[in-house]
Enzyme design. Structure first.
Site: not given
Ligand code: PEP
Ligand code: MG
Length: 594
Positions: A199, A342, A441, A465, A512
């Site tokens: 933070h 999500r 992922e 992931d 993402c």
């Molecule tokens: C990912 O796995 O790329 C993702 C966007 O989700 P997280 O980072 O929340 O696992």
């Molecule tokens: Mg993920």
């Protein structure tokens, strides 16, 4: 990421968390841990007095945090949730009640009891896979330290009173410390400890003061009054530089200033290449409070709302009503732009008090995300109801995480249609056309993306992931962090395959993971044909700037070349050279002078 102290005596390398170059005098502040001088057993008769002493320290801490919050500068008011979270930690039973219980049952003094409670919490947090949440232990530590100071009556330097243009050097700074900094005086700060997602780092970015953390030995190597150069984009710190070095950094400073104002100007323009290819740039958020920053940075919607934090924040599981109100507010503020919510990505690795999941040997591959939701239908159902109900208040999209096979998608969708019927019978409204997508992922999902594409409205590739599972590297293990390679040919081919299958089925494909906000990745992601990139809001101006500078035709030519290269290093080196040609402002080490 860990810091690597440099070979050279006068330079150090830390973790860059807030960009910008500063040159100024060092001011050391002592934010070292409060030393607990006495740990002792107390007599039964003294227990109630000790509890009262602890409660008084809690009340003082609460007042101090409240005052800090009220005095927060206007430009960072939106981040007051950090102080709210400290106030919540203060009230949380894990810290407060367990300390009281220890005083009463173990008959030990308040400092000792508090220290024991903190150590117990730290053990629990250490098991959390998600780096962001794991690092929240720093907030718990900061609150505990404040209580300890109030117990001991130990004073500390008031940062608000620093009146010189200095660079703060500290072992650690809490987010609350950061809000106290007089930003018209303080040029920036560097610390021994800390990570990218702390933070304190978030606050430095919000205040727009350059900062480098994780330097390990800054307080040991730097003396009060030393001249410092701090580069918040690269993590470099130069101690007592010579004239030539000062001039070199001053030139870069000037370049950065120019570049920053030029990209800020375009952050609200569309992300369109010079030859007319348009890509959608969206933001990832974790909390409702981030939505204002998302709008300010020119996002065209929210591409990933990670919903775990509401579950981790609340005592017990959040109610459907709490979830609904939160999702509704995000949808309303962002409307008419879309918000992709999500569903819960919680599991053995991510901790929540009311979901007692066994400690798993291999949490990343354990009972998490969609697997957990399908196993615990009551929890899943309440979230799905909340999302559906919120969908009439804006443009909501729903996305399932960690999909490994079609069966999971069918089961989750079946649950969704049962809930739709339930809502119908209760007369509750929802958007009947709410798009439903999945995260890609897990490598198996890439391989069967043709099968999955027939059953969903969009794909969103989670490279964080995907890289972890495809390259078999634990996302949170610093010893294999060097193998986290977005440019590994296997990863590029997986993205390519997913996009191709999405296109064949006529559905949108987004990305993402962290890759979406990495400047070097942008041309390749453009050429791969992604419809949307979703990233941390701060990265948006820079990413838009890159998109607007690179013709798609050129990126496609580069992709043709890149896809034939055999190693991640070759790809990276090639892209770096190309990027320097296309956007000369690119810094020496691949960092933009943002
Ligand atoms: C990912 O796995 O790329 C993702 C966007 O989700 P997280 O980072 O929340 O696992
Ligand atoms: Mg993920």
């Amino acid at each position: 990421m860990t810091a690597h102290p440099s070979e050279s005596k006068d330079t150090m390398q830390g973790i860059p968390v807030s960009p910008g170059i500063i040159i100024g005098k060092a001011h050391l502040v002592d934010r070292s841990r409060v030393k607990i001088l006495y740990q002792y057993l107390i007599d039964e008769k003294l227990v109630s007095g000790e509890v009262e002493r602890f409660e008084k320290a809690i009340r003082m801490t609460e007042q101090q945090l409240q005052t800090l919050k009220n005095k927060m500068p206007e430009n960072v008011k939106e981040h007051s949730f950090i102080l709210d979270s400290h106030l919540m930690i203060l009230k949380d039973s894990m810290l407060r009640e367990s300390t009281m219980r220890r005083i009463k049952e173990e008959k030990i003094n308040a400092e000792w009891a508090l220290k024991k409670s903190f150590h117990e919490i730290r053990k629990i947090f250490a098991q959390i896979d998600d780096e962001y949440i794991r690092n929240r232990i720093q907030d718990v530590e900061s609150v505990s330290e404040r209580i300890l100071r109030n117990l001991s009556g130990e004073a500390q330097e008031n940062l608000a009173e620093i009146r010189e243009r200095v660079i703060i050097v500290a072992h650690d700074l809490s987010p609350a410390d950061t809000t106290e900094l007089n930003i018209s005086k303080v040029m920036g700060f560097i610390t021994d400890v800390g990570g990218q997602t702390s933070h304190t780092a978030i606050m430095a970015q919000a205040l727009e003061i350059p900062a480098v953390v994780g330097l390990e030995s800054a307080t040991a190597r730097i003396s009060d009054g030393d001249l410092l150069i701090v580069d918040g984009s690269t993590g470099e710190v130069v101690i007592n530089p010579d004239d030539a070095e000062i001039i070199r950094y001053q030139e870069r400073q000037l370049q950065q200033k120019k570049y920053k104002s030029s990209i800020a100007r375009i952050s609200h323009l569309p992300a369109e290449t010079p030859d007319g290819y348009r890509i959608s740039i969206k933001a990832n958020i974790e909390f409702l409070e981030e939505v204002t920053a998302v709008r300010d940075h020119g996002a065209e919607g929210i591409g990933l709302y990670r919903t775990e934090f509401l579950y981790l924040r609340s005592k017990g599981l959040p109610t459907e009503e709490e979830l609904f109100n939160d999702y509704r507010e995000v949808a309303e503020i962002m409307a008419p732009e879309p918000v992709t919510i999500r569903t819960l990505d919680l599991g053995g690795d991510k901790f929540t008090s009311d979901l007692q999941i066994a400690n798993e040997m291999n949490p990343a591959m354990g009972l998490r995300a969609i697997r957990l939701c399908l196993r615990e239908p009551a929890i899943f159902k309440s979230q799905l109801r909340a999302i559906l109900r919120a969908s009439t208040f804006g443009r909501v999209q729903l996305m399932f995480p960690m999909i490994s096979g079609l069966q999971e998608v069918l089961q989750a969708k079946e649950m969704l249609s049962t809930i739709r019927k339930e809502l119908d019978s209760e007369g509750l409204l929802y958007d009947e056309n709410m798009p439903v997508g999945v995260m890609i992922e897990i490598p198996s999902a890439v391989t069967i993306s043709d099968l999955l594409s027939r059953h969903v409205d969009f794909f969103s590739i989670g490279t964080n992931d995907l890289i972890q599972y495809a390259l078999a590297i634990d996302r949170v293990n610093e010893h294999v962090a060097y193998m986290y390679q977005p440019f590994h040919p296997a990863i590029l081919r997986m993205i390519q395959q997913t996009v191709q299958e999405g296109k064949k089925a006529g559905i949108k494909v987004s990305l993402c993971g962290e890759m979406a906000g990495d400047p070097l990745c942008i041309p390749i992601l453009l050429a791969l044909g992604l419809d949307e990139l979703s990233m941390t809001a701060r990265s948006i101006p820079l990413v838009k700037n890159i998109v607007r500078a690179i013709p798609l035709a050129q990126a496609q030519q580069d992709l043709e070349r890149v896809i034939q290269l055999s190693t991640a290093k070759e790809v990276r080196d090639y892209l770096l050279t190309r990027m320097k040609k296309m956007i000369p402002e690119l810094g020496e080490k691949g960092f933009f002078p943002a």
